[in-house]
Design an enzyme around this catalytic site. Sequence first.
Site, PDB file in Angstrom:
ATOM      1  CB  SER A 118      -0.954   0.008   1.196  1.00 31.59           C
ATOM      2  OG  SER A 118      -0.219   0.009   2.402  1.00 31.59           O
ATOM      3  CE  LYS A 146      -3.347   1.485   4.951  1.00 30.36           C
ATOM      4  NZ  LYS A 146      -3.220   1.031   3.555  1.00 30.36           N
TER       5      LYS A 146
END
Length: 808
Positions: free
Chosen positions: A703, A746
């Site tokens: 990611s 996140k």
Amino acid sequence: MSDEPRSNDPKQLSDAVDLGGTQKDDFVIPEVLPLLAVRDVVVFSYMILPLFVGRESSISAVEDALSRDRLIFLSSQRDAVEDNPAPNQIYQIGTVAMIMRMLKLPDGRLKILVQGLSKGRILNYVQEKPFYRVRIDVLKESDLAEIPLEVEALMRTVRDQSEKILSIRGILSPDIMAILNSVEDPGRLADLVASNLRLKIEEAQGILELLDPVERLRRVNDFLGKELEVSTMQAKIQSEAKEEMSRSQREYFLREQLRAIKKELGDIDEKAEEVGELREKIAKSKMPQDAEKEALKQLSRLEQMHPDAAEASMVRTYLDWLVEVPWSKGTKDKLDVKRAKQILDEDHYDLEKVKERILEYLSVRKLNKNMKGPILCFVGPPGVGKTSLGRSIARSLGRKFTRISLGGVRDEAEIRGHRRTYIGALPGRIIQGLKQVGSNNPVFMMDEVDKIGADFRGDPAAALLEVLDPEQNVAFSDHYLNLPFDLSKVMFITTANLIDPIPSALKDRMEIISIPGYTDREKLTIATKYLIPRQLKENGINSKILSISQSSILQAINGYTREAGLRNIEREIAAICRKAARKVAEGGQGPYVITSTNLHKYLGVPRYLPEAEQEHHEIGVATGLAWTEVGGEVLHIEATVVAGKGKLILTGHLGDVMKESAQAALSYARSRAHTLNLKPDFYENLDLHIHVPAGAIPKDGPSAGVTMATALISALTKTPCDKDLAMTGEITLRGKVLPIGGLKEKSLAALRAGIKTVLLPDKNSKDLSEIPQYIRRQIKFIPVNNMDQILDLALVKAERIKEEPNNP
């Protein structure tokens, strides 16, 4: 030529031929005598014993002696197994004996009674066929004119020890003691005692060959000491064994007498009463037909066994398990959906997915009474309330709750049980749990299903395949019961921290429900509503004594804990409560108010610092978002360009996947060199260095691909990155942005770091619904499909740099 002293039958001896009773002194012993080799015995002087004579040469030697003066020389052979011993296999020193009586047996053998007269030594063999005839030398022993005190004491010791041994053996009689006391000669006493000791042939022959009577008596005294110890120990062992046997026999007779007395008085027999009770329990248990048939069969076996038999205990235990297992006992579900929702909301904050699934199950159950129980698997980090949620579900359904922990279980028998033929066998934990709660439809929680092990005793995860399959657990077979049991009514809930270690076949049987970590605001609400009241009660204080402000709770969440769950924040709250309780115990009155300014007095220096915010836009520094087990993190990925030979340097303790993402980012940058106004061979004279801070912490995953690509292009084009923008996504060689996971965590990390804009893959747009509304109001989420969009948004143009008020 073997003669074994195996019989002292008085009847046979009385029927024997009397050959006379002439005394030893009336004979002159000739130099040459027939030899009879004996085995298993050493014949001493003055010793009278019977011998069986079976070998032809031995019979010839006896007949020769009887035809002359009835004298024969007896000597032991060295090897008792040898049937025809050679002269060198026969001891040289033996005993001259007289044949007193002789009896012919029906099988052709002879039985003779001999008496030892004197010791002799074989000088040579005169004849070997048909029997041995030997020349001997009669050995004379020295006579003691007067017995010294030392020898007298030794003789008395020998008599005392002989008396003790005979007493222990139970054969002591006045006649024997009279014989022992009448012998005044030390040599003759030694021979008498030695002839009655259980000595080996070598030991007895050694005594026979000693001509000194005192030395021979000492040797016999040594053997007596050893024999006394052995006899004492043997008598002790026999006494203990006899005592145990007597006790067992006594108990048996008493039980039989008690049973007879009860029968005579008309009382019910204990065994019959026990069988009757078991039969009644079997009828009440309402077990299935197959199980009832097996139970009655085992009860019939028990009825025919003795109560003290070893197998009776095993059958009795098996029947106890059969009647105590809840075959048809269950609780009635409380199908009030509104009440269930109220209970779930009272016990747990948020967790809407789980609550919705339970309410759906209740609704379907209300419409379909025969539906099978669901198999749920709660997956999430530690401390988010997976186990406590199971108790709330049981309370909302009105069911009983049982729980087992599967962490570290390596034996398949823990699930399926042991065969009942083994000693100490028990059913598996499934049947044990059902018996414990006494219900066939409880909420059954299996904790730590991802931590099951496997070894030579089997794979417990494989055993769970039948348990956690609604199509198979209708007839679950436990090895101990060996009967099918219906588990379809049980609501199984498993918990795990990670989904990957669970075998795919087992994972396929369960409905996975993910429980992510809590946001700071959710932690604040849970701490205020649940944790603080609970800790105040446990520490013996109340809200009038201690007050904790919300700002101090938030500071404790961010500065003293770093977790997805709630265990550590509860520990910090407990620490505050304990310190307040101590002040009260020492005489303080309170109230004590905890604020963000005085929190450090109770908890010490903060353990964690918030992510540092960038002060201005920087070249080669891009902000990325990462997921960890304890929540989200912000990563400031750095890239720099130095003179070199085209190497790509990666630092920061990166995993293989993350290194591959950096390679893909570089390849993308090279493929877009023309668009980015870079020379086609720009990389040949440059080294590109990408570093991810916090180098001691291992990092991996795809990611961060777009973040590394943005930092790298920023360094190559000398264009700063926007400090208020963060990004996440996997990059391909064509510049496509692929979806990632952990978007909620996140986003929380971006909020804590003061990020205003987050770039996310377009395919993750659907996950925005899981992010709380208050986060979406503070952060602008922009979906992107490719790197061109990211570069347009992340790289700050010259005009924008000039507009920055504090830009250097």
